[in-house]
Structures are given as structure tokens and as C-alpha cells.
Design an enzyme around this catalytic site. Structure first.
Site, PDB file in Angstrom:
ATOM      1  N   SER A   1       0.796  -1.236   0.000  1.00 36.42           N
ATOM      2  CA  SER A   1       0.000   0.000   0.000  1.00 36.42           C
ATOM      3  C   SER A   1       0.824   1.280   0.000  1.00 36.42           C
ATOM      4  O   SER A   1       0.293   2.352  -0.278  1.00 36.42           O
ATOM      5  CB  SER A   1      -0.941   0.017   1.206  1.00 36.42           C
ATOM      6  OG  SER A   1      -1.967  -0.919   1.028  1.00 36.42           O
TER       7      SER A   1
ATOM      8  N   LYS B   1       0.460   3.232  -3.009  1.00 39.03           N
ATOM      9  CA  LYS B   1      -0.707   4.095  -3.277  1.00 39.03           C
ATOM     10  C   LYS B   1      -0.313   5.567  -3.291  1.00 39.03           C
ATOM     11  O   LYS B   1      -0.888   6.368  -4.026  1.00 39.03           O
ATOM     12  CB  LYS B   1      -1.789   3.855  -2.215  1.00 39.03           C
ATOM     13  CG  LYS B   1      -2.471   2.498  -2.350  1.00 39.03           C
ATOM     14  CD  LYS B   1      -3.317   2.178  -1.123  1.00 39.03           C
ATOM     15  CE  LYS B   1      -4.032   0.843  -1.288  1.00 39.03           C
ATOM     16  NZ  LYS B   1      -4.593   0.339  -0.021  1.00 39.03           N
TER      17      LYS B   1
ATOM     18  N   TYR C   1      -2.256  -2.301 -10.517  1.00 40.41           N
ATOM     19  CA  TYR C   1      -2.290  -2.153  -9.057  1.00 40.41           C
ATOM     20  C   TYR C   1      -1.450  -3.221  -8.354  1.00 40.41           C
ATOM     21  O   TYR C   1      -0.687  -2.922  -7.441  1.00 40.41           O
ATOM     22  CB  TYR C   1      -3.742  -2.190  -8.565  1.00 40.41           C
ATOM     23  CG  TYR C   1      -3.833  -2.135  -7.067  1.00 40.41           C
ATOM     24  CD1 TYR C   1      -3.423  -0.996  -6.383  1.00 40.41           C
ATOM     25  CD2 TYR C   1      -4.290  -3.221  -6.333  1.00 40.41           C
ATOM     26  CE1 TYR C   1      -3.471  -0.940  -5.005  1.00 40.41           C
ATOM     27  CE2 TYR C   1      -4.333  -3.172  -4.948  1.00 40.41           C
ATOM     28  CZ  TYR C   1      -3.923  -2.035  -4.286  1.00 40.41           C
ATOM     29  OH  TYR C   1      -3.952  -1.987  -2.926  1.00 40.41           O
TER      30      TYR C   1
ATOM     31  N   TYR D   1      -4.240   3.030   7.270  1.00 40.15           N
ATOM     32  CA  TYR D   1      -5.469   2.228   7.304  1.00 40.15           C
ATOM     33  C   TYR D   1      -6.438   2.830   8.328  1.00 40.15           C
ATOM     34  O   TYR D   1      -6.414   4.030   8.551  1.00 40.15           O
ATOM     35  CB  TYR D   1      -5.145   0.763   7.613  1.00 40.15           C
ATOM     36  CG  TYR D   1      -4.193   0.139   6.618  1.00 40.15           C
ATOM     37  CD1 TYR D   1      -4.494   0.119   5.255  1.00 40.15           C
ATOM     38  CD2 TYR D   1      -2.999  -0.435   7.029  1.00 40.15           C
ATOM     39  CE1 TYR D   1      -3.628  -0.449   4.337  1.00 40.15           C
ATOM     40  CE2 TYR D   1      -2.129  -1.021   6.106  1.00 40.15           C
ATOM     41  CZ  TYR D   1      -2.444  -1.022   4.763  1.00 40.15           C
ATOM     42  OH  TYR D   1      -1.591  -1.581   3.870  1.00 40.15           O
TER      43      TYR D   1
ATOM     44  N   VAL E   1       0.942  -3.799   3.896  1.00 35.43           N
ATOM     45  CA  VAL E   1       0.768  -5.058   4.645  1.00 35.43           C
ATOM     46  C   VAL E   1       2.006  -5.938   4.626  1.00 35.43           C
ATOM     47  O   VAL E   1       2.060  -6.946   5.335  1.00 35.43           O
ATOM     48  CB  VAL E   1      -0.439  -5.871   4.129  1.00 35.43           C
ATOM     49  CG1 VAL E   1      -1.749  -5.206   4.501  1.00 35.43           C
ATOM     50  CG2 VAL E   1      -0.335  -6.139   2.649  1.00 35.43           C
TER      51      VAL E   1
END
Lengths: 335, 335, 335, 335
Positions: free
Chosen positions: D81, D84, D208, D260, D278
Site C-alpha cells: 500500500s 498508493k 495495481y 489504514y 501489509v
């Protein structure tokens, strides 16, 4: 313990005819009583938490006045959510069905009985149905007369017409509920804000909690079930208590929403209009056409069950199992 | 346009007997046809958007083989969600009800048919019922045989047993749905992750969209409704197509969840097990005990209706109104 | 209208220095005042609905005691949700941060300020953060002393320490809110049930609505913002009002949750810790390190803005635009 | 294990200066390593499940080219992540911030990173922010060029500009994710239906999952954090990699949504823009103005941490604790 009791003039033959059925019923009651241990008495209302969880009683009332009883059928218990059925009928009698349905919808939700989420997600919509607490509070706020006492009076009068005696309100249970009704107050204030409460929050709550605290036994509940089965007609007193249309609508609501968020499973596996309360009561209606020759009541009946240990949904554990067994063995099913 | 057609050997008297009923039916069809304008043909499946919204047809099939028809009763349409009923029955036949119910629950939701929210909120729970898309996809994934072709075959075979002819799949509709099935793919992948899909996503989707694309007319649908009304028994061919228990369970599901998130209103105001599809079809089952002497079918019947303009919930506008009128006038109601 | 006012002993030079900045500020205020028409005064609190929507005022307070003002900077308005910041600080002072954070979380939600959904979905969890109504009610219930009067006193005392005068409560606004606080009562009863209210519902509500009704002007709010900017230290009175850790935590909460469910956009496009109220007030803190040489306050400042027409989220329309313009032109940003 | 390594020409003095800090860092790493046992390596991506959970490494990169390292700082891990952040910057570079923000909002949600609920509740709204999977998939679908290879290329090029070497994609991790990406496919198909995916589902997913599978070490991540801290400026290569506005916006997103659904707690207790993955990586940016003289990097720095055992939210357990300790001890905080 098992007895056959008549409401209409005594007729010895009928008792003999039913004897075989009673033997079955007694056996089943004893069998399912042991499953009560898998449930627990409702803890959030202190007065209910003190009930004896191993009790299981049943009464089945036929249109000819014969009542079949077994187990702790004489035990007193409070209506709790079973009163939602009566409140809905009373409101329809007072204002007509369209007025009531403008203020409460008739859709099942899949949510817990005290859920508040849908009020916000579907805001400013009506409460989803009168069998969940939000809808029942709206209905309680509608009842005729301004003061809570007048509202609850129209409630007691309707029950009296059906069971032949004026019920009393269990003050201890009412007080216990009143003091701990935080969630219901949250629901009622929410409804007040969205315009779905036609009296003050405190008034609606007093009516709702008093109707929940009305004391009955299994035979009373069976009688109400019988009148629902007969579309509002009291088959013994030969009197139309409420209109057929209201009865059909109410039974539809019992099937789709009557057993909390296990209503779908009840419809699927039992197949009878039924309504439960967290006190462990269940009321079921077997319409004449859904009666069967296998059963002691081929012309339909009303059923009242009491066993206070309830499951995660709020339904009586042993009561549900007993009802399922009876429906299967005696082939009672509206579908 | 209205005709009475027999499936079993011809019997002139029956036609005369039904004549009066047909006159009524024709009148009602013409009356409610005009209400179709309040709906719209399903736009999200391009092939459905091209239907003529003013069509309204009905077939009612009785246990004696008499079929009463009116309006555009011969028009072809695709099953769409009505296929969910058949898929559920087929899966129960293939694996037994307990196996199926371990993978899909039977609770109504109050949510739209294509809602995904509950899969996350109640994760990792089963889809709530087989009448919403999520549950129907799980059921499609269960069907016997590994390959989509084998699965869909068991589907076609079951329909053939009921309607007496092998239905065909409308390839144009299937292709149209396949290309635009983003939401169903989202649901299927979600189910795959939570372990409620017993084949690949693409296989489940092929089966599901093909079952939705099966072409029928109102008489076919009425026949399936009739067999459901008769608890799985084909009253004309005198053959038990599926077990009584499966039929009862299926009808309960139709009542609690069959008409999308207007199921509660259908149960309350119509009172018949029914299932709709976004193509504008409605299938209803009138069990023998719910038939009435006022109706042309005192021993129950199956009903198939088609009118492609649907409302916000996905139910045929004119079709629902016609069914409600018939149920009221002819006193058809299971409650 | 624009003035430069000193709190500490007068210093003519400073005024001249700031003159250029004031010219800018006056121009910007006039420009953004016209955008107020795109919003509306909060309608759900009757007393707020009567405000003049075209007002726009600002005060910026620097650590040296210089205050830059423009527009309707002297107008009185009630704190409303800006009080949530002060309540949180007061509770941390009374009981220590860990005690408070055991009872309220610090996570943003993306939901409206009066949302109740998360209380049920995450039940029995803490309210998500002290900047939404649920969390603020929990915090109000914690405040020291049992009686509402004592609780609100600790509130007034903290404000007095910061702004140098004891604020008053606008009784008219309080009464107006008290009578229409159905949604807040719903939230409070829900919290009572889940154990996140440490006094009665009525007490918590009285404290919360009184804190919302405290009357301030833009300079008062700017002073509180300045003390937050200086990590709890009053740079003019040279006194640590609350601990640095509490200030940091509070500013983090303002950034993640301070501007209702537009907090993310405020962080992204303005980049300053800020808190708004539905009365149209905004408080922002510019820490010393986030001040810039382009601005009249290179060592940071506090900002108070008032313009009562609010947007769909509850934030002042013209106020937000003015703050964004200032932050961009004068390069104020903590990121 | 601990080393000080320069990127720019060697300067012996600097190493001595930092020696004391390194001693601290080593001690803290050893201390917090033991807490890793409270977490677990991400199990849903098989290739990640095999990581050694007791690893903990850190790199801190200053604007003068000095890098402080400790623990397993050389271990390779995949961005997950953290990518992102880079994807969002790349999309803003390709199309401008307004275009990107028309397709993805910047509001925190309080929900899990892979939640789908909000897409339905707020339908047909934009995904709530680019730091949750739904938003990141939308961003991946925007990236320049039609083919996945071109999209991922613009990704690799941006990283190369920042860390000075072209990173590679871990094919094993990518294949592992690709095969198990059911939930991400569900999200992507949902976005496709609502119009928030500008390429096919499979293309968006390939981009992704490949960006998630880019291999880095703590120093690479620290370098990216440093450039974010310096508002898009590479302080060693003296080059503006992306605009200041994009950097500010990205850091705001990291604070409100980067960790998160524990982002609020990170902002409150750590107070630095940070993004986790993660795989156990954390990237943090300490802007120049948030650096402190207590720290070895008074002019700010970038921080890269790796420790693969993650908590229930998806954040590295030991990594979060180490970052919190460092921020507190060395007084690093943007608020």
C-alpha cells in the site's frame, strides 16, 4: 399436568377424541424442555432474567372451544414483542390501515429488533415494519386518545374482547423496563426527529413498555392466535373483532417479520404466521385452510407457547423447537 | 385475444364455465395495461430496454389442465430473477436441502437485489437468501456437474419436466448481460473470497446469466407456479417433480424475499408466493387451500404474468397491479 | 471596519507594519463575503436560523499580542461544535488523556457529525472521535464534578484562562437547542446503553448544549487557536494552560476530524488544524513552524472566522473560502 | 549491523556527529523487535506469509545525504500500500490534480482498507480516498498510457527519479497476489459499474498488483519520504520531482488516511505523515519545520521502516512502535 379444558359447555366426547393427541403433546413437551438449556433468559430486562429457564408450556385453542394444554401452560408471562401484533391491529382499528401504513412500512429487514441503522440510512423514511421496535414505537404513538392511559386502555380493551378477561399490567416488569429502556429511548428520539412519533417520547415509551408488560398465559395467547387464524373473527363468541383485511395483513407481517431476524427461517422451516417475545412467548395462527386431518385441529387453531430461555435472535429456544415439531408432525403449514 | 386452452384432452363444458371469468380477466388486463406507463423497461440490460412497455399478458393454469389467458400472453420473455426459484430447487434436488442451506441463508434483507453491503457487514456469513443476486450466484455455483454446460443442462431439464418442452436460451440477452455484468462479477468475486462460490467466478456467472436468459411465455411460468402450488407435484402429468419439503421452503422464500425489496408489501397486500424478474415477468403460486370458490380455480392454480415496464424495486408495474386485483377479487390469499 | 488592536501595551510601530496586510485582508473579506449566498444558516436550531447570512468577519491573533481584524469581527456567535475542542481539552485536564481515550477513540469516520450508525455497527465500541456529536456527548459526561453546573463551570474557567474574560451562555440559543435536541438525545441514550455516558442523559445533554451555546467573537476564537498553535502555552500571559501532549493530540484531531465530513478536504486543500461550528464559526491554529515570512505572523497565530451561512457539511461557506485563500496566499500549512 | 552511509561524497565528520544517535537507534530497534511477536505476517498473500516476523529495520535519510540505519535495514520487501502514495503522485503528474480529484475524493472513512460498503451507500460517488484499495484501483486505472505495461512504466520511472535506481517487480509476489485478488476484483468490478475505472478491470488490477509488488528496502522508502518532506524537491540531486502542491496534498492524505483505519491514532500519537503496507513497511516524512534540534535531522528527514508482522489494521507492529518512540524522543511532530 396435561389437561383438556373447554371454554364452551362441556362435551365429554371431545376430550376422549383428543386423548391420543394429548399423549403426543406431553411427550414432545418433555422432550424439548431439555433443549431450553441452550438458551438464556433475557438479561437486559432485570425482571425477565429471574424466570425459570426450564419451563415449557403450550396451549392450542380450536374454533370449537376445545383447548389442548401441556407443560407449564398456566405460567404467567409478559407479552413483550407479541404486543406489537396487537398494537398494530389496534392502530388499524382506530385510524384505518392506510393511515397507519403511511407511518410505518411493511418490509422485513434482516436486522436485529432494536437496530437503529436503517432509520439513518433510509432517512427520512418510515420505520421498516411494525414488528421491530422502531415501528412498534411509531404505532404506539398513533394509538387513539392523547394520554398514555387512554392509549393503553384501547389496548387492554382489544385484548379483553379476544381473551374474555381484562389482562393486567405487570408493574414490576414495567418499572424494570422503564429504567433500562435506553435503547428504546434512543429509537424514540430518533423517530421524533424524523417526524414519525405522534406524541412525546415519554408518552410513546410509556405506552410501548406497558403493552410489553401485559401479563398473559399460553391459553390467552392461543386465543388471540385463533382469532387471527379466523381472520379477525372470534369463532366461539361468533363476533368479528377486527376486519379480515387487517388480519390478513397482520399475518403476512408475522410471516415476514414476526420472529425477529430469524423470521425467514421460521417461514421456511415452520411455515406458520408467528410472533415471539423476549419473555419466551410465541403466538402462532393456523388458518382453517392450513389445518390438517393429521392434527387435532383440522379446522385450524391458535397456539400459545411459553419457555423463557431465548436464543441469540430473541426467540424461545424450546418453544421454537416444539412449534417446529408440531407443525411437521401434524402437517400445519400455510405454504 | 383472450383464449382458453387446454393441455389435457379437450372438454367443451369447461370452456363455457370459464367464459364469465375470461370476460373479467380481459377487462382487468385492459384496465391495468394503462398503468404500465408509470414504469420503465430495465435499462441496465440493453436487450431488455427494447421491449414494448405497453404489453401486459397473463396465463392462469389450473390442476385440471385448463389455462385461462388474456392480453399478450404469448409474448416471449426471459426468466431473469424468476430463474432463482428454479435454480434453488435444482440445487436442492442435486445435493439435498441441508447442503444448500449451509451455503445460503433464508433471511429477507430489505436491501436491493444487487446489494453487496451485507456480505461485508455479516462477513464471513452466507449470502442472506437465494432470491438476491449474491445468493443466486452461490446457488448457481453449486449446481451439479463441474462445467457450466452441465450445470445449465440440469436447469433446462428441470424446466422441461415442468413445462413439457425444452426451453431455449436467448443468446442476444445472454450476451448483453454478460458484457454488462460488472456488479454481478463484483458480487461473485466477493463470494469467491469468502468461500461461498464452489466453482470459478466466470463459470458461476455463465450459469447464472444463462439461467436468467431462458426464454418463456406466461403459460410456461404459470405451469411452474402450478407445480409449486401443488407442492412439487405435476397435477396434470401426475408426477412428483420435486419433494414437498422443497416446495414449501421455496414458497416461504418467495413470500419473504421473492419480490425484491417490496416483498413485504406483496405479502401484505397480495398474500401469494410470487417471484418477479426485471424482464417484467411474475410467477405466482395459489395452493389448493388458498383457492376460493369465487375464483375460476377453487383448487388453486399457477399464474404467469408479463409486462416489461418495471418499478424502482424491479417488479412489473402493471403486472403487480393486475395480480393484486385478481387476488382481491377472487379472494386468493395464503394467510 | 478593519482595525489592529493590541492586547498588550500599545506599540505604534507594529500597527504600521501590519498596514499592508490589513489592506489585503479587507479586500479578501469583501471578495468572499459574496460567496456566503451559496450557503444557508443552520435551520435545525431556530435561534441560529435568524443570523444575517451575509456577515463575514475574521481575527488573527499573533504571539506578540497583535490582533489583525477585518469584517464583522465583533459579531457575537455561539461556539457550537468548536466547543468540542475545548471540552476534550478540559476532560484531559481533569482526568488525564489515557482515561479520556479509553472512552472515546480518535479515528475519523467520513460520516455526518450526528450519525448514529457506527455506534451500532461497531458496538460496543467507543464513539469514534470527540469531534462528532456522539464522542462530544461522552466527553461532556466525563467532565469533573457531578452536577451539570459544575461541569459547565470547568468549561467556562478554561475559556476564561485563554481569552481573558468569562464568557456567557446564550440562554436563547440553549433553550432553542434543548427543545429540538431529539437527535442528540437519541445519541445520548444509545451511549447510555453501551456504557459510554458517565452521568445521566439529561445531565450530559445540558452540559453539551450549554457548551455549544457559549458566546464568543472572532477574537476570542483566535486566542484559543493561538494557544493551541503554541502547544497549550499562552504566549502573551506566558502561562502553560494545558500540556503540550494534549495540544498536539487535539490539533491532530482537528486535522483528521475537525471539519465534519469535509475534514479530509480541509487537510488536503488548507492544511491547518481547524474546527468549525454550525453557527458559522471556524477556529484555526497556525503553529510557529507553519507560519511563513510571507504572512503577517511568521511565528504562527490563531485564527477566528465567523460567517453564518454553512454548506451541506456544516462548515461556513465564506469562512472556509477565506481561510483557504489566506493559507494559500500567506503560505500557511503544517504539511 | 548499524551503519551510517552517505549518498553524496563522503564526509568523515558527519559520521562521528551521528554516532551518539546511532547508539540510541540500535538500542530502540533491539527493544521493539521483541514486540513483533504480537503481530502476524499478512496471511492472505501467500508470498508475504513466509517472511521472518522478527525482522525490524530502519533507515532515516537527511537532506544532506546522510542516512542513518539500524537493524535489518537492507532486507527487501514489496511496497504494497505504500505504492498508493506513489500512484497518486504519478496520476497527478500525468493529468493534473483536479482531474484526479474528480475521480477520487480525499475523505478518511474509518473503514478497513478493502471495504466495499461505502461504494454502495454513497453510490454513485467517487471512492472516498486514494489510500484505500477502491481509490487506489481508480488511480491505477487513470495512469498515463493505455496498456498496463505503459502505466507501470510511468510508475517505475517516478520511483527511479526518487531513489536513483530502477526498482524491480517481485514476480513471485505479483503472481501470488494475482491469484488471490478476489476482493480487489470485486472492488474493481464495482468501480467499473459506477464509472470510476478508466480501463478494463484486468488492466487496472495488473497495474495495481504490480505496483504493490515493487521491491524496495528501507533506504529507498526513506528517500521517497525525504522528497515528500521537502515538498517534492530532491534535496540531494537538487531537483523538483513533483510540484509542492501535490506534495502537501499527499502528506495531508497520509495523515488522514495513510495508516489504514488506525490513521487517526497515528496522527494523534505520532503526528507524522506516514503510509504503511501489509508487507510491514512504513514510510514517514518529517518536513524541515517539524525536525527538531533533539534529533539527528534538525532539517527534517525521510524514514523507511520494515518489520513484517502486522496488526489487525494492517500496520507493522514493531515498526509502528519504533516510529512512535523515535517521534517522541526526538520531538518530531507536524502539529
Amino acid at each position: 399436568m396435561a389437561v383438556v379444558k373447554e371454554i364452551v359447555p362441556f362435551d365429554q366426547d371431545k376430550i376422549y377424541e383428543k386423548h391420543r393427541d394429548l399423549v403426543h403433546l406431553d411427550k414432545w413437551v418433555e422432550h424439548y424442555r431439555s433443549y431450553a438449556m441452550e438458551g438464556r433468559c433475557a438479561a437486559y430486562i432485570p425482571a425477565l432474567a429471574m424466570a425459570n429457564p426450564s419451563q415449557l408450556g403450550i396451549a392450542m385453542a380450536g374454533p370449537d372451544g376445545v383447548v389442548l394444554k401441556s407443560g407449564e401452560c398456566e405460567a404467567s408471562f409478559t407479552l413483550q414483542s407479541i404486543s406489537k401484533v396487537i398494537g398494530f391491529i389496534a392502530a388499524c382499528l382506530d385510524f384505518g390501515t392506510p393511515y397507519v401504513l403511511d407511518r410505518v412500512d411493511v418490509e422485513p429487514t434482516g436486522d436485529a429488533f432494536n437496530s437503529i441503522i436503517r432509520l439513518e440510512v433510509h432517512k427520512p423514511g418510515r420505520p421498516f415494519n411494525p414488528m421491530i421496535n422502531a415501528g412498534a414505537l411509531t404505532v404506539a404513538s398513533l394509538l387513539g386518545g392523547r394520554a398514555p392511559l387512554t392509549k393503553i386502555e384501547s389496548f387492554l380493551t382489544l385484548i379483553e374482547k379476544m381473551v374474555g378477561k381484562r389482562p393486567s399490567i405487570n408493574e414490576e416488569v414495567f418499572q424494570s423496563e422503564w429504567r433500562t429502556a435506553h435503547r428504546n429511548r434512543a429509537l424514540a428520539y430518533y423517530l421524533k426527529e424524523t417526524g414519525f412519533l405522534e406524541c412525546t417520547v415519554e408518552e410513546a415509551l410509556e405506552v410501548y413498555l406497558k403493552q410489553c408488560s401485559i401479563e398473559v398465559n399460553t391459553q390467552d395467547v392461543a386465543m388471540i392466535g385463533l382469532i387471527l387464524a379466523y381472520d379477525g373473527f372470534h369463532p366461539i363468541r361468533k363476533e368479528q373483532i377486527f376486519p379480515k383485511e387487517v388480519a390478513k395483513l397482520t399475518k403476512a407481517l408475522m410471516v415476514t417479520c414476526g420472529m425477529y431476524n430469524a423470521s425467514g427461517k421460521f417461514a421456511a422451516f415452520i411455515g406458520l404466521p408467528a410472533k415471539s417475545g423476549v419473555s419466551g412467548g410465541i403466538m402462532a395462527a393456523v388458518p382453517a385452510h392450513a389445518g390438517s386431518k393429521k392434527s387435532p385441529f383440522p379446522d385450524g387453531c391458535g397456539i400459545g407457547i411459553y419457555s423463557p430461555a431465548i436464543d441469540e435472535y430473541g426467540n424461545s429456544v424450546a418453544g421454537s423447537m416444539l412449534l417446529k415439531h408440531i407443525a411437521r408432525e401434524w402437517d400445519l403449514n400455510i405454504f
